[in-house]
Design an enzyme around this catalytic site. Structure first.
Site, PDB file in Angstrom:
ATOM      1  N   GLN A  18      16.969   2.793   0.284  1.00 55.19           N
ATOM      2  CA  GLN A  18      16.672   2.596   1.627  1.00 55.19           C
ATOM      3  C   GLN A  18      16.888   1.101   1.976  1.00 55.19           C
ATOM      4  OE1 GLN A  18      12.343   3.705   1.623  1.00 55.19           O
ATOM      5  NE2 GLN A  18      12.985   5.303   3.021  1.00 55.19           N
TER       6      GLN A  18
ATOM      7  N   GLN B 224      14.432  -0.032  -1.023  1.00 56.28           N
ATOM      8  CA  GLN B 224      13.688   0.799  -2.024  1.00 56.28           C
ATOM      9  C   GLN B 224      14.714   1.771  -2.862  1.00 56.28           C
ATOM     10  OE1 GLN B 224       9.940   4.021  -2.449  1.00 56.28           O
ATOM     11  NE2 GLN B 224      10.661   3.587  -0.423  1.00 56.28           N
TER      12      GLN B 224
ATOM     13  N   TYR C 276       5.916  -1.365  -3.214  1.00 52.40           N
ATOM     14  CA  TYR C 276       6.977  -0.463  -4.083  1.00 52.40           C
ATOM     15  C   TYR C 276       6.891  -1.036  -5.364  1.00 52.40           C
ATOM     16  CZ  TYR C 276       9.028   0.774   0.613  1.00 52.40           C
ATOM     17  OH  TYR C 276       9.109   1.403   1.950  1.00 52.40           O
TER      18      TYR C 276
HETATM   19  C1  LIG Z   1       5.284   9.076   0.009  1.00 48.42           C
HETATM   20  C2  LIG Z   1       5.164   7.574   0.129  1.00 48.42           C
HETATM   21  C3  LIG Z   1       5.680   6.954   1.182  1.00 48.42           C
HETATM   22  C4  LIG Z   1       5.613   5.645   1.471  1.00 48.42           C
HETATM   23  N1  LIG Z   1       5.928   5.009   2.750  1.00 48.42           N
HETATM   24  C5  LIG Z   1       5.759   3.623   2.854  1.00 48.42           C
HETATM   25  C6  LIG Z   1       6.169   2.972   4.051  1.00 48.42           C
HETATM   26  O1  LIG Z   1       6.535   3.767   5.063  1.00 48.42           O
HETATM   27  N2  LIG Z   1       5.937   1.641   4.145  1.00 48.42           N
HETATM   28  C7  LIG Z   1       5.300   0.837   3.115  1.00 48.42           C
HETATM   29  O2  LIG Z   1       5.149  -0.345   3.514  1.00 48.42           O
HETATM   30  N3  LIG Z   1       4.901   1.460   1.932  1.00 48.42           N
HETATM   31  C8  LIG Z   1       5.099   2.851   1.907  1.00 48.42           C
HETATM   32  N4  LIG Z   1       4.736   3.421   0.690  1.00 48.42           N
HETATM   33  C9  LIG Z   1       4.225   2.471  -0.345  1.00 48.42           C
HETATM   34  C10 LIG Z   1       2.671   2.428  -0.221  1.00 48.42           C
HETATM   35  O3  LIG Z   1       2.425   1.428   0.911  1.00 48.42           O
HETATM   36  C11 LIG Z   1       2.056   2.147  -1.474  1.00 48.42           C
HETATM   37  O4  LIG Z   1       2.084   2.931  -2.500  1.00 48.42           O
HETATM   38  C12 LIG Z   1       0.386   1.823  -1.062  1.00 48.42           C
HETATM   39  O5  LIG Z   1      -0.027   0.756  -1.977  1.00 48.42           O
HETATM   40  C13 LIG Z   1      -0.259   2.913  -1.368  1.00 48.42           C
HETATM   41  O6  LIG Z   1      -1.772   2.764  -1.061  1.00 48.42           O
HETATM   42  P1  LIG Z   1      -2.881   3.792  -1.406  1.00 48.42           P
HETATM   43  O7  LIG Z   1      -4.097   3.407  -0.854  1.00 48.42           O
HETATM   44  O8  LIG Z   1      -2.211   5.198  -1.048  1.00 48.42           O
HETATM   45  O9  LIG Z   1      -2.727   3.814  -3.071  1.00 48.42           O
HETATM   46  P2  LIG Z   1      -3.760   3.748  -4.277  1.00 48.42           P
HETATM   47  O10 LIG Z   1      -2.932   4.296  -5.470  1.00 48.42           O
HETATM   48  O11 LIG Z   1      -5.134   4.278  -4.018  1.00 48.42           O
HETATM   49  O12 LIG Z   1      -3.741   1.983  -4.484  1.00 48.42           O
HETATM   50  C14 LIG Z   1      -2.697   1.162  -4.582  1.00 48.42           C
HETATM   51  C15 LIG Z   1      -3.213  -0.127  -5.301  1.00 48.42           C
HETATM   52  O13 LIG Z   1      -4.054  -0.764  -4.297  1.00 48.42           O
HETATM   53  C16 LIG Z   1      -5.436  -0.992  -4.718  1.00 48.42           C
HETATM   54  N5  LIG Z   1      -6.256  -0.530  -3.734  1.00 48.42           N
HETATM   55  C17 LIG Z   1      -6.226   0.765  -2.990  1.00 48.42           C
HETATM   56  N6  LIG Z   1      -7.646   0.524  -2.347  1.00 48.42           N
HETATM   57  C18 LIG Z   1      -8.028  -0.535  -2.488  1.00 48.42           C
HETATM   58  C19 LIG Z   1      -9.253  -1.239  -1.882  1.00 48.42           C
HETATM   59  N7  LIG Z   1      -9.981  -0.519  -0.933  1.00 48.42           N
HETATM   60  N8  LIG Z   1      -9.437  -2.667  -2.386  1.00 48.42           N
HETATM   61  C20 LIG Z   1      -8.926  -3.250  -3.271  1.00 48.42           C
HETATM   62  N9  LIG Z   1      -7.686  -2.654  -3.910  1.00 48.42           N
HETATM   63  C21 LIG Z   1      -7.372  -1.469  -3.522  1.00 48.42           C
HETATM   64  C22 LIG Z   1      -5.280   0.299  -5.745  1.00 48.42           C
HETATM   65  O14 LIG Z   1      -6.308  -0.247  -6.926  1.00 48.42           O
HETATM   66  C23 LIG Z   1      -3.917  -0.005  -6.431  1.00 48.42           C
HETATM   67  O15 LIG Z   1      -3.947  -1.000  -7.365  1.00 48.42           O
HETATM   68  C24 LIG Z   1       4.958   4.722   0.554  1.00 48.42           C
HETATM   69  C25 LIG Z   1       4.605   5.308  -0.857  1.00 48.42           C
HETATM   70  C26 LIG Z   1       4.725   6.656  -1.047  1.00 48.42           C
HETATM   71  C27 LIG Z   1       4.191   7.151  -2.290  1.00 48.42           C
END
Ligand SMILES: Cc1cc2nc3c(=O)[nH]c(=O)nc-3n(C[C@H](O)[C@H](O)[C@H](O)COP(=O)(O)OP(=O)(O)OC[C@H]3O[C@@H](n4cnc5c(N)ncnc54)[C@H](O)[C@@H]3O)c2cc1C
Ligand SMILES: *[C@@H]1O[C@H](CO)[C@@H](O)[C@H](O)[C@H]1NC(C)=O
Ligand SMILES: *[C@@H]1O[C@H](CO)[C@@H](O)[C@H](O)[C@H]1NC(C)=O
Ligand SMILES: *[C@@H]1O[C@H](CO)[C@@H](O)[C@H](O)[C@H]1NC(C)=O
Ligand SMILES: *[C@@H]1O[C@H](CO)[C@@H](O)[C@H](O)[C@H]1NC(C)=O
Ligand SMILES: *[C@@H]1O[C@H](CO)[C@@H](O)[C@H](O)[C@H]1NC(C)=O
Ligand SMILES: *[C@@H]1O[C@H](CO)[C@@H](O)[C@H](O)[C@H]1NC(C)=O
Length: 511
Positions: free
Chosen positions: A392, A423, A466
């Protein structure tokens, strides 16, 4: 409460290790847990396996325990318990980390899953939203819109959690207009390593507030973010155009896309990306130009005309749709993907993949050599690999971008002056394990085709959302944080000197 929990964990882990040494039998914890109202899953227990599943099934981890607190105080109790036992503590929000860092990224973490902290409240007089970090992006979009037609900039995948997303950036097609998700945080409730609960903002704990916006998981567990929301656009225009082109025409098309990304005529109300996939015929590349325009729909055609005029006719019929705000979010989520989360949609949501990223500078175009090498790798190796892959080229910068309006030291997140964020992902063909080993070399080759064909002054970085667990410490310090890394280490030393919040790419305290 705190003491009871500490005893519970010491007892649980103690029983487990004794039982393992004696016979390997999994002990029953039900009687102990019944005395405590925090749901905790420990290895061997029903529910543990499900609770320790990562979105990225390539990574299978064994946490010490996964806990589901129901309040900020219970989060604090859990952090104190982990700290006193010497077990690293990791927050999980949506669990979508590409490196399974929501589970700690290595075995043995105490995972604090925030699922029960999923409140989403808008103050109608100020437009400020208080959002619990167990909330997911699709649910947030719906709840904000239903409370006075409000909205935030964020990504398109409905099940991504706000905790990780806002902590490391947060890009959507409205980010050129409104900034990254994190740029709209005005306050955060944070549980620190010693269990204290603090409010961080521009005026309270400003160093912590700075660090949380780019590196939150090294500094604490954010239980709530306060965001300044926006009035949702009334008539967004969704667009998607596809071409399947041979190598020479693909190289030309990527160059034209780069010219358009730099065009002074594009307003900040438009956001787009070019997605590249394996094409239709041998050696071809499928190019998908996708995005949304948030201004008056009558102006849309004239804005994209300079790009479409120089491109060949699309291979498939384009899709251009003017809809309501939530329908636009549904179109971006993709067919059959509901915005609202359900237990079924969460359970079915997974991939088995490896992702890398590259941020490209906004003051210099990518060289013709790099574009040619990247396209050649996709045209040749992209047809040889068994993986399902995509690249991307997401427009972060360009004329008027609000992402670039902030200085690169305004938040811990450093990559402000990026034209694109790339990405580059390869998944197993079934999106399930096992992950083919060749996928790593394929993705490395995509990135290397660019980095070995640009001049030294082409300052690229990487996007911490990412997240790439195969970067060396020297690489990720520089690529994610640049010159902000030193200040992060100083703040880490002040708030978490013993490293309670430690994972493979956490900020280390100063020695
Ligand atoms: C299918 C898919 C689509 C995506 N699309 C986009 C997009 O359009 N744009 C974009 O910018 N990114 C995108 N991403 C990337 C996404 O933003 C990151 O993977 C993001 O960090 C995921 O957050 P999570 O809370 O779901 O993950 P988690 O695995 O729960 O957390 C990710 C990290 O953040 C930490 N964390 C989570 N919650 C907290 C908290 N409350 N306090 C402190 N630390 C915390 C965790 O410990 C870990 O280190 C995408 C990812 C996937 C898999
Ligand atoms: C805010 O406004 C929306 C609609 O305009 C309304 O449904 C909601 O109840 C209001 N919330 C409060 C707390 O006043
Ligand atoms: C650049 O973007 C700004 C803000 O969106 C817009 O007002 C301006 O018209 C654009 N520049 C040109 C040359 O059109
Ligand atoms: C374009 O291609 C992508 C990827 O194969 C596909 O998901 C999408 O439906 C296509 N869109 C159009 C308008 O052809
Ligand atoms: C598995 O976990 C999900 C949350 O990730 C939950 O919704 C689901 O009910 C759980 N399933 C079982 C069988 O425990
Ligand atoms: C951030 O960078 C600007 C410009 O480079 C500089 O003037 C400012 O002092 C820096 N701020 C901090 C806190 O380092
Ligand atoms: C907890 O840590 C913070 C940050 O270092 C510190 O300001 C606070 O005094 C500590 N609280 C207690 C109770 O030790």
């Amino acid at each position: 409460m705190a003491n009871g929990l500490v005893r519970l964990l010491i007892y649980s882990l103690g029983v487990l290790s004794i039982a393992n040494r004696a016979s390997g039998d999994a002990p029953s914890f039900q009687s102990i847990l019944a005395n405590d109202n925090i749901e905790v899953h420990v290895a061997g227990q029903a529910g543990y396996q499900n609770a320790s599943r990562a979105f990225n099934l390539r990574l299978q981890l064994q946490p010490a325990a996964i806990a589901y607190p129901g309040s900020v105080e219970e989060v604090s109790d859990l952090v104190k318990a982990g700290a006193s036992l010497g077990i690293p503590v990791s927050a999980r929000s949506g669990g979508h980390s590409h490196a399974a860092y929501g589970l700690g990224g290595t075995d043995g973490h105490l995972v604090v899953d925030l699922a029960h902290l999923n409140d989403i409240e808008v103050d109608n007089s100020t437009g400020i939203a208080m959002i619990g970090t167990g909330s997911r992006l699709g649910d947030i979009a719906i709840r904000l819109f239903n409370q006075g037609g409000r909205a935030l900039p964020h990504g398109v995948c409905p099940l991504v959690g706000i905790g990780g997303h806002a902590s490391h950036g947060g890009y959507g097609f409205n980010s050129r207009l409104w900034g990254l998700t994190m740029d709209n945080i005005i306050g955060a409730t944070v549980v620190l390593a010693n269990g204290s609960i603090v409010e961080a903002s521009a005026t309270q704990h400003p160093d912590l507030f700075w660090a949380v916006r780019g590196a939150a998981p090294s500094f604490g567990i954010v239980t709530h973010f306060q965001f300044q929301t926006f009035v949702a656009p009334t008539q967004p225009t969704y667009f998607s155009y596809n071409w399947s082109l041979p190598l020479d025409q693909s190289i030309e098309a990527i160059s034209l896309y780069q010219d358009f990304s730099f065009a002074p005529s594009i307003p900040k109300e438009i956001g787009f990306e070019l997605n590249l996939y394996k094409g239709v015929e041998q050696g071809e590349i499928l190019l998908n130009f996708l995005g949304s325009y948030y201004g008056n729909p009558d102006e849309y055609d004239a804005i994209v005309k300079p790009f479409l005029d120089v491109m060949p006719n699309p291979t498939f019929s384009p899709q251009v749709e003017v809809t309501t705000w939530l329908e636009n979010m549904e179109l971006l989520a993709g067919p059959g993907v509901p915005l609202a989360s359900t237990p079924t949609s969460i359970a079915a949501n997974h991939d088995s993949h490896y992702t890398k990223s590259l941020t490209t500078p906004s003051d210099m175009p990518m060289s013709q050599e790099a574009i040619t090498a990247l396209a050649s790798w996709m045209s040749a190796e992209g047809w040889r690999t068994k993986t399902y892959w995509f690249v991307q080229l997401e427009l972060y910068g360009g004329n008027g971008s609000q992402i670039d309006a902030m200085l690169s030291n305004a938040t811990a997140y450093a990559n402000r002056n990026a034209l694109w964020i790339l990405q580059l992902r390869a998944s197993s063909p079934t999106h399930l394990p096992p992950y083919p080993e060749e996928g790593f070399a394929f993705v490395d080759g995509l990135v290397n085709s660019i980095t070995t064909n640009v001049p030294d002054k082409y300052q690229y970085g990487a996007y911490p959302n990412y997240v790439d667990p195969r970067l060396t410490p020297k690489e990720w310090h520089k690529l994610y944080y640049g010159t902000n890394y030193r200040r992060l280490r100083k703040i880490k030393t002040q708030v978490d000197p013993n490293g309670v919040f430690t994972f493979p790419q956490s900020i280390p305290p100063l020695q």
